[in-house]
Design a protein around this motif. Structure first.
Motif, PDB file in Angstrom:
ATOM      1  N   SER A 142      -2.412   2.735  -3.931  1.00 14.32           N
ATOM      2  CA  SER A 142      -2.749   1.452  -3.321  1.00 14.32           C
ATOM      3  C   SER A 142      -3.825   0.805  -4.174  1.00 14.32           C
ATOM      4  O   SER A 142      -4.364   1.439  -5.084  1.00 14.32           O
ATOM      5  CB  SER A 142      -3.280   1.659  -1.903  1.00 14.32           C
ATOM      6  OG  SER A 142      -2.326   2.310  -1.089  1.00 14.32           O
ATOM      7  N   SER A 172       0.863  -1.181   0.000  1.00 16.73           N
ATOM      8  CA  SER A 172       0.000   0.000   0.000  1.00 16.73           C
ATOM      9  C   SER A 172       0.897   1.229   0.000  1.00 16.73           C
ATOM     10  O   SER A 172       2.070   1.162   0.367  1.00 16.73           O
ATOM     11  CB  SER A 172      -0.937   0.012   1.215  1.00 16.73           C
ATOM     12  OG  SER A 172      -0.187   0.065   2.408  1.00 16.73           O
ATOM     13  N   ASP A 173       0.357   2.346  -0.438  1.00 18.28           N
ATOM     14  CA  ASP A 173       1.113   3.594  -0.541  1.00 18.28           C
ATOM     15  C   ASP A 173       2.426   3.397  -1.287  1.00 18.28           C
ATOM     16  O   ASP A 173       3.498   3.771  -0.828  1.00 18.28           O
ATOM     17  CB  ASP A 173       1.363   4.209   0.840  1.00 18.28           C
ATOM     18  CG  ASP A 173       0.081   4.646   1.511  1.00 18.28           C
ATOM     19  OD1 ASP A 173      -0.850   5.058   0.786  1.00 18.28           O
ATOM     20  OD2 ASP A 173      -0.008   4.573   2.751  1.00 18.28           O
TER      21      ASP A 173
END
Length: 77
Positions: free
Chosen positions: A69, A16-17
């Motif tokens: 994400s 994610s990110d």
């Protein structure tokens, strides 16, 4: 009749990110199914993100330097 299709980041595993390092599309571009739209960079790998639909790009919602994400909106066709 026309309608918009949203292209989003697919399942990219347990990440994610993730950094968006390169965006390969611009408004007005015609993309084909499975064409690479952008590149994500993790600590361990580069991930090419393909188009899940074909058509003409109307709006690009992401740029290099952004974080992304699963489910992040890339563009509309």
């Amino acid at each position: 009749m026309s309608f918009l299709i949203e292209l989003k980041i697919p399942d990219i595993g347990n990440f994610s990110d993730v950094d968006v390092t390169e965006v390969m599309i611009h408004p007005g571009d015609v993309v084909e199914l499975e064409q690479t739209l952008l590149v994500l960079e993790t600590d361990k790998a580069s991930i090419d993100v393909p188009a899940t639909a074909a058509g003409t790009i109307q709006t690009v919602h992401i740029k290099a330097g952004d974080k992304a994400s699963e489910g992040t909106l890339i563009a509309t066709l």
